[in-house]
Design a protein around this motif. Structure first.
Motif, short mmCIF file in Angstrom:
data_model
loop_
_atom_site.label_atom_id
_atom_site.label_comp_id
_atom_site.label_asym_id
_atom_site.label_seq_id
_atom_site.Cartn_x
_atom_site.Cartn_y
_atom_site.Cartn_z
N ARG A 396 0.80 -1.17 0.10
CA ARG A 396 -0.18 -0.01 0.00
C ARG A 396 0.91 1.46 0.06
O ARG A 396 1.67 1.31 0.60
CB ARG A 396 -0.86 -0.02 1.23
N ASP A 397 0.56 2.18 -0.79
CA ASP A 397 1.02 3.61 -0.60
C ASP A 397 0.98 4.27 0.38
O ASP A 397 -0.25 4.88 0.32
CB ASP A 397 0.70 4.33 -2.04
N MET A 398 1.72 4.43 1.32
CA MET A 398 1.60 5.12 2.62
C MET A 398 1.98 6.58 2.64
O MET A 398 1.75 7.22 3.44
CB MET A 398 2.24 4.47 3.81
N LEU A 403 -5.67 14.68 -2.16
CA LEU A 403 -6.32 13.95 -3.26
C LEU A 403 -6.18 14.79 -4.74
O LEU A 403 -6.12 14.33 -5.66
CB LEU A 403 -7.77 13.82 -3.10
N ALA A 404 -6.15 16.31 -4.49
CA ALA A 404 -6.18 17.12 -5.40
C ALA A 404 -4.74 17.03 -6.06
O ALA A 404 -4.74 16.99 -7.31
CB ALA A 404 -6.38 18.64 -5.06
N GLN A 405 -3.64 16.98 -5.37
CA GLN A 405 -2.60 16.73 -6.09
C GLN A 405 -2.01 15.49 -6.57
O GLN A 405 -1.65 15.48 -7.73
CB GLN A 405 -1.32 16.77 -4.89
N ALA A 406 -2.78 14.26 -6.22
CA ALA A 406 -2.50 12.98 -6.76
C ALA A 406 -3.56 12.88 -8.26
O ALA A 406 -3.19 12.49 -9.23
CB ALA A 406 -3.27 11.94 -5.82
N GLY A 411 -3.72 12.88 -13.80
CA GLY A 411 -4.37 13.20 -14.94
C GLY A 411 -3.26 13.63 -16.08
O GLY A 411 -3.38 13.16 -17.30
N LYS A 412 -2.20 14.19 -15.74
CA LYS A 412 -0.94 14.30 -16.51
C LYS A 412 -0.19 13.19 -17.09
O LYS A 412 -0.07 12.89 -18.16
CB LYS A 412 0.14 15.19 -15.89
N LEU A 413 -0.21 12.01 -16.15
CA LEU A 413 0.28 10.77 -16.80
C LEU A 413 -0.64 10.13 -17.84
O LEU A 413 -0.08 9.42 -18.91
CB LEU A 413 0.53 10.00 -15.57
N ARG A 414 -1.89 10.47 -17.41
CA ARG A 414 -2.95 9.70 -18.51
C ARG A 414 -2.98 10.56 -19.92
O ARG A 414 -2.94 9.95 -20.88
CB ARG A 414 -4.21 9.88 -18.02
N LYS A 426 -4.42 2.42 -9.01
CA LYS A 426 -3.93 1.71 -7.65
C LYS A 426 -3.01 3.01 -6.85
O LYS A 426 -2.59 2.86 -5.85
CB LYS A 426 -3.04 0.50 -7.79
N ARG A 427 -2.66 4.04 -7.92
CA ARG A 427 -2.01 5.10 -7.28
C ARG A 427 -2.87 6.31 -6.72
O ARG A 427 -2.31 7.34 -6.14
CB ARG A 427 -1.07 5.71 -8.42
#
Length: 473
Positions: A396-398, A403-406, A411-414, A426-427
């Motif tokens: 798990r990514d701890m 949430l806004a930053q993620a 979105g940029k990766l997509r 999962k990220r």
């Protein structure tokens, strides 16, 4: 060379427990606050000894719990190409075994044992009609390896189920590559008192005990997070003890007076001075405290004071020792000191870098151990995956992110890299595996509905109108 007998294996394993008993017992004592007393004079009174007990400031549990809280297995990705599964598949036999063994809650105890003593163990076995995995303590368990630095599979392992007490003998369980044996023994160093029962097959093709080692060197030695920090912990305790001594006996001004004799006892009837057995006047106790003033009629009497001992040096020394502890243990100082004021996000991230690298190292070594557990469980259950060496656990990514930053980053990766949206699910911060599985089902339903709507649209002929006829003409 013939294989050693079960009895000789038991003797070797009990000898390992006897050899490590004092060292692991000392580590266990320090973890739970049972520390060595700080240095004090040989003739120290009860007040000194009470201050020595109060000087114990146990920082070692933080060095274990801080990385443990970032270790949480959240899924398993099979490596078998014929049965390739996603990390969100809750129906895989490996993950069913994980849930059946209740390892969501019990995995932390395995990590804490490994980080405390240097190693811990798990046992994968068939219990009635189910295959379960449970943790084993390093204080009770030992394993033999042909190459302890590189082998994942032990030649044999033993765990003590009851220590000998009085006239009763101790009991233990021992496993080799084929069988399990019931063992009784009188003491860890009494080879003649060992009795080994008839073996029974445990069902696996190798020893079902798996080692979780925090750090293994090329000599096969394991080191945890507690043992190297004991000298620093003793230094902190000594400094705090010295601080308490100074605070108790020398932190206030001492008032002095010279040239004045104390009042003496007098007979209330005659007014004569009362003498002791040696012929000396018996002085009266002076009731003096911070509320009272001293005065004298004799002008030759002199009053003075002795300055208090500054405590700032002791406090700075404690702070320095804790920072040394933080640097050596790779735990950020603000985790120990609580000083996080006026720190930017970049500064906090930089402070967490060493801890993040340490956690990633633990995930690598512990992940390999869990993968062996999954292979053992698949073999005992007769399911596919017993020889799957390509599978991997999903941690798990701890990392704490908004949430806004993620969402912005994903979105940029997509958009810019063309990564499929499903591969980025999962990220999402703090997403659980159950939620991922639900999203997968909803996405399949939406895709099915979309495909059906497209098919119906193509199959439906367009209505004939005057405009369409005119255009056709």
């Amino acid at each position: 060379m013939a294989d050693p007998t079960p009895a000789s294996l038991v003797v070797q394993l009990l000898a390992i427990l006897g050899r490590d008993k004092d060292r692991l017992g000392r580590i266990d004592d320090y973890l739970h606050g049972r520390h060595d007393d700080p240095y004090m004079p040989a003739m120290a009174d009860d007040e000194y000894r009470l201050l020595a007990k109060r000087a114990v400031s146990n920082w070692l549990p933080l060095l274990v719990s801080t990385p443990t809280q970032a270790l949480y297995v959240d899924g398993y990705r099979a490596g078998d190409e014929d049965r390739q599964r996603s990390a969100t598949d809750l129906t895989s036999p490996q993950w069913e075994h994980w849930q059946r063994s209740r390892l969501d809650a019990r995995q932390s105890a395995v990590y804490k044992g490994a980080l405390t003593y240097g190693h811990s163990f798990t046992l994968t076995e068939r219990v009635r009609d189910a295959v379960l995995t449970k943790g084993l303590s390093a204080l009770r368990t030992a394993a033999l390896y042909e190459d302890p630095a590189n082998d994942d599979t032990p030649h044999a392992a033993l765990t003590v189920t009851a220590w000998p007490s009085g006239e009763s003998v101790g009991t233990a369980r021992m496993w080799d590559s084929r069988s399990e044996y019931a063992v009784t023994f009188k003491s860890l160093d009494d080879a003649d008192g060992v009795r080994v029962g008839k073996g029974r097959r445990h069902g696996a093709s190798e020893c079902p005990v798996t080692r979780f080692a925090a750090s293994v060197d090329l000599e096969g030695r394991t080191v945890g997070a507690v043992e190297p920090m004991i000298p620093l912990q003793n230094r902190i305790n000594q400094t705090i003890f010295d601080l308490l001594i100074a605070q108790t006996y020398a932190s206030v001004k001492v008032r002095t007076v010279s040239g004045m004799a104390p009042p003496v006892q007098r007979n209330p009837d005659t007014g004569e001075i009362v003498y002791d057995e040696q012929g000396n006047p018996i002085p009266l106790a002076i009731n003096h405290n911070a509320k009272r003033f001293l005065f004298a009629e004799d002008p030759d009497v002199k009053f003075g004071s002795l300055d208090e001992t500054p405590l700032g040096g002791f406090i700075e020394s404690i702070d320095m020792s804790i920072r040394h502890l933080s640097a050596i243990a790779q735990v950020p100082p603000h985790h120990l000191l609580g000083q996080i004021a006026n720190l930017s996000a970049e500064a906090l991230q930089a402070a967490e870098t060493a801890l993040s690298r340490k956690i990633q190292e633990f995930r690598t070594v512990f992940g390999e151990a869990w993968e062996r557990v999954f292979r053992l469980a698949a073999e005992l259950e007769g399911a596919a995956g017993a020889d799957d060496f390509k599978g991997e656990v999903i941690w798990r990514d701890m990392e704490q992110r908004s949430l806004a930053q993620a969402a912005d980053a994903l979105g940029k990766l997509r958009e810019q890299l063309g990564i499929p949206a499903k591969g980025l699910w999962k990220r999402v911060p703090q997403v659980t595996q159950t939620e991922l599985d639900e999203w997968d089902e909803l996405a399949e339903d939406e895709d099915s509905v979309g495909q059906l709507a497209t098919a119906l649209t193509r199959a439906t002929p367009e209505p004939v109108t005057a405009d369409s006829v005119a255009v056709a003409a």
